[in-house]
Design a protein around this motif. Sequence first.
Motif, short mmCIF file in Angstrom:
data_model
loop_
_atom_site.label_atom_id
_atom_site.label_comp_id
_atom_site.label_asym_id
_atom_site.label_seq_id
_atom_site.Cartn_x
_atom_site.Cartn_y
_atom_site.Cartn_z
N PRO A 93 48.12 36.82 39.11
CA PRO A 93 46.83 36.54 39.75
C PRO A 93 45.73 37.42 39.17
N THR A 94 44.52 36.88 39.11
CA THR A 94 43.37 37.61 38.58
C THR A 94 42.25 37.62 39.61
N ILE A 95 41.57 38.75 39.71
CA ILE A 95 40.51 38.94 40.70
C ILE A 95 39.31 39.58 40.00
N ALA A 96 38.13 38.99 40.18
CA ALA A 96 36.89 39.62 39.70
C ALA A 96 36.24 40.32 40.87
N ALA A 97 36.06 41.62 40.75
CA ALA A 97 35.34 42.41 41.76
C ALA A 97 33.93 42.62 41.22
N VAL A 98 33.02 41.74 41.63
CA VAL A 98 31.66 41.71 41.07
C VAL A 98 30.80 42.71 41.84
#
Length: 242
Positions: A93-98
């Motif tokens: 899984p991949t998560i962007a913490a913007v």
Amino acid sequence: MCTLEKQGNIFILTLTGDDDHRLNPTLLDSITAAIHRIRSETTTPSALITTAQGKYFSNGYDLAWSKADPNRFIVMSTKLRSIIKDLISLPMPTIAAVTGHASAGGFILALAHDYVMMRKDRGFLYMSEMDIKRVVPDWLVKLFKNKIGSPAALRDVIMRAEKVTAEMAVAKGIIYSAHGSAAETVTAAVKLGEELVSRNWDGHVYARNRKVLLGDVLSAMNSQVTVQDMIAANFITSSSKL
């Protein structure tokens, strides 16, 4: 340009510095190298979090660098497409913490992750193509259609060049969640990453399912240089005959 650290089974890729993280070849190559390192080091269920220091997550392509030669824009587009492909095929899984503004290519980079989380006290998502007179490529439209919750929201992002805050993005179905600060966003991303890792999924099955889900995106990115890329770079006009 970026750092990679590991906390347990969570990889954290951080775009470093206080600049606006323009996606020039140097930064794009640095991101690519980090993703390849993650792939080579992964032996157990893991997750990736991508975040950034400073005011910007990424302010998109380095247009100042590309002005000297339209082919430079095509180089950047090709390298970004390669990163999107790498993220789609990454076995976790991949998560962007913007944690700041994500514009144009920066917005694309964020949306290529499985989950997008944003701080709500600063920053927005923004596709600038209408404002800067560039044409969106087919692969980008397909990616956004897969990621954005409604046709109206997609219209506002691309055809109105709307600057979307975190709370607006949650309401429009563009991002997963909004948080009070940059630190809270990263903390929430780590928590979600740990929850996903705890499911103990087979990473290769996860990646294959993602590739099926985003198969139309991958197909659209397979050409080396698309007509849309050349138009976007002002390399040819939209009325040119090829």
